[in-house]
Design a protein around this motif. Structure first.
Motif, PDB file in Angstrom:
ATOM      1  N   ASP A 208       1.456  -0.616  -0.427  1.00 57.26           N
ATOM      2  CA  ASP A 208       0.379   0.098  -0.408  1.00 57.26           C
ATOM      3  C   ASP A 208       0.937   1.729  -0.064  1.00 57.26           C
ATOM      4  N   SER A 273      -3.628   5.232  -1.525  1.00 57.32           N
ATOM      5  CA  SER A 273      -2.618   5.091  -2.121  1.00 57.32           C
ATOM      6  C   SER A 273      -2.817   3.904  -3.548  1.00 57.32           C
ATOM      7  N   ASP A 366      -8.388   4.136  -1.932  1.00 60.59           N
ATOM      8  CA  ASP A 366      -9.223   5.135  -0.650  1.00 60.59           C
ATOM      9  C   ASP A 366      -8.832   6.700  -1.207  1.00 60.59           C
TER      10      ASP A 366
HETATM   11 CA    CA Z   1      -5.661   3.403   2.861  1.00 57.67          CA
END
Ligand code: CA
Ligand code: ATP
Ligand code: CA
Length: 427
Positions: A208, A273, A366
């Motif tokens: 990530d 990310s 996200d």
């Molecule tokens: Ca995140």
């Protein structure tokens, strides 16, 4: 997690929540069938449909054992339009999400969201915060103008036309639906999106990446997991020379990332990310060989298994058994790549600095944190501020530049990833 070991989210047991979600989505998608398809109107982005599900059942809803609840569908017509754009048929969507139990993923982020994945691996359902759902509603018109344009472009291009999912011109998440389960005064908002990491394919590593190095190392606890999510500092340690991608694919990938970053910057989005799953063909082959020696009927694909040791990766024999068919197919995927194929077949062929052949599974995740929201979130804000620069430059523009710099300088290296055979495997 309660004292009896039952898992719950906002005090709602998650298995009941999951079943209620399935009922709600089935009803929502089902009722859309009677509404004719048409061009989108601006108000389609703002509509919220609400259906009550009494436990005893009603004229339009079945009886159930999950307690009375209300189920809301955000922008039903707009999301239908976009599912269509992503070539997701209502019947398939229903089958994937509503007929089989969803699996809960254990890798919830720090935000405490719950993730479910559909049995067929195609969809992820994430619980999102009120502010995130609100932001997505605002984002929808612009976001989809962007997605739409790129998919139109793809549709005109025969090589890309079959499936946008397989041939993305964007790595932004695909949003397929936004819903809200409401019961006993609690609201649980659910976002349906594409699953980037097929569970059927073992990811030997998963990162990530944000492009920040401040506290960007997986915790001991995380690393002890069999399927840990590693972070920027872990990547720098494990891949000092980055990951090599063929020049044309590299160019295409960086181009896609740049455009996506610009779009996010324009919406003042931060804290996203790049999720990178790495399937290592060398490790997969040696794991498989080890297992085939003991059981020739072993399925060809690894499911989530702990990473095997690196030195087991030496290659000596050719695949021969039936179980290797899928592996051979993967090899050919890997071999037949060109610029148009970046992220096709869901994966990008690459090599690590050992020369191991890799398939990368990539996507941006996200993206529902907006600059203004972040200012109120001290922890995130501090982590964004850390790099020694002044506050004024710590804005979405700074974030996206740092993100891109990291990807181009440390992660994706341009090189002959495909043709060149690693010398240690040459016979
Ligand atoms: Ca995140
Ligand atoms: P935080 O805000 O603390 O970062 P979050 O709850 O918002 O956490 P995300 O950052 O969206 O969660 O995702 C957490 C993890 O879940 C990711 O690192 C990734 O491992 C997994 N994940 C998220 N989205 C996807 C997706 N679309 N496909 C596959 N895995 C995903
Ligand atoms: Ca988040």
């Amino acid at each position: 997690i309660d004292e009896q070991g039952g898992v719950s989210y906002k005090k709602v047991p998650t298995n009941a929540l999951m079943s209620a979600i399935q009922l709600g989505i089935a009803n929502s998608i089902g009722s859309l069938a009677s509404k004719p398809t048409r061009d989108l109107l601006l108000q389609d982005f703002e509509t919220i449909e609400s259906v009550v599900f009494p436990a005893a059942g009603s004229a339009t809803t079945p009886s159930h054992s999950f307690g009375d609840f209300r189920f809301r569908t955000y922008a039903p017509i707009a999301f239908r339009y976009f599912r269509d754009l992503f070539h997701i048929k209502p019947a398939d969507f229903l089958r994937s999400i509503c007929t089989e139990p969803l699996r809960e993923l254990s890798n919830a982020g720090a935000s405490g969201s719950i993730f479910y994945v559909s049995q067929d691996d195609q969809f992820i359902i994430k619980t999102v915060q009120h502010k995130e759902a609100e932001f997505l509603q605002k984002l929808l018109p612009g976001y989809y103008m962007h997605t739409h344009n790129r998919s139109e472009w793809a549709a005109q291009n025969d090589a890309f036309s079959q499936n946008l999912n397989q041939n993305p011109r964007t790595l932004l998440p695909k949003f397929f639906g936004l819903f809200c389960y409401q019961s006993l005064g609690k609201n649980i908002r659910l976002l349906v999106m594409n699953n980037l990491l097929p569970q059927a394919i073992q990811m030997h590593e998963k990162y990530d990446l944000k492009g920040s190095t401040y506290k960007r190392m997986a915790s001991k606890q995380e690393r002890a997991k069999s399927y840990p999510t590693l972070k920027d500092l872990d990547f720098l340690e494990n891949h000092q020379d980055g990951i090599t991608i063929d020049p044309s694919a590299h160019e295409a990938l960086i181009g896609v990332l740049r455009r996506d970053c610009l779009v996010m910057q324009s919406f003042k989005i931060m804290d996203y990310s790049l999720l990178v799953g790495i399937h290592n063909l060398e490790l997969a082959a040696s794991n498989r060989r080890t297992r085939i020696e003991s059981d020739p009927e072993e399925p060809a694909f690894d499911t989530q298994q702990p990473c095997s040791s690196r030195d087991a990766a030496d290659q000596s024999s050719q695949p021969t058994t039936r179980s290797h068919k899928a592996l051979r197919e993967k090899f050919s995927v890997w071999e037949s790549v060109d610029a148009n194929d970046v992220a096709s077949h869901g994966g990008v062929p690459a090599r690590n600095s050992n020369g191991d052949r890799l398939i990368l599974y990539l996507g941006i995740i996200d993206i529902l944190q907006n600059y203004r929201l972040l200012k109120k979130m001290e922890h995130t804000w501090k982590s964004i501020l850390h790099d020694g620069s002044t506050i004024s430059v710590h804005n979405p523009e700074f974030y996206s530049k740092r993100f891109m710099d990291f990807m181009t300088e440390h992660v994706f290296k341009k090189g002959a990833a495909l043709k060149q055979s690693p010398s240690r495997r040459r016979t």
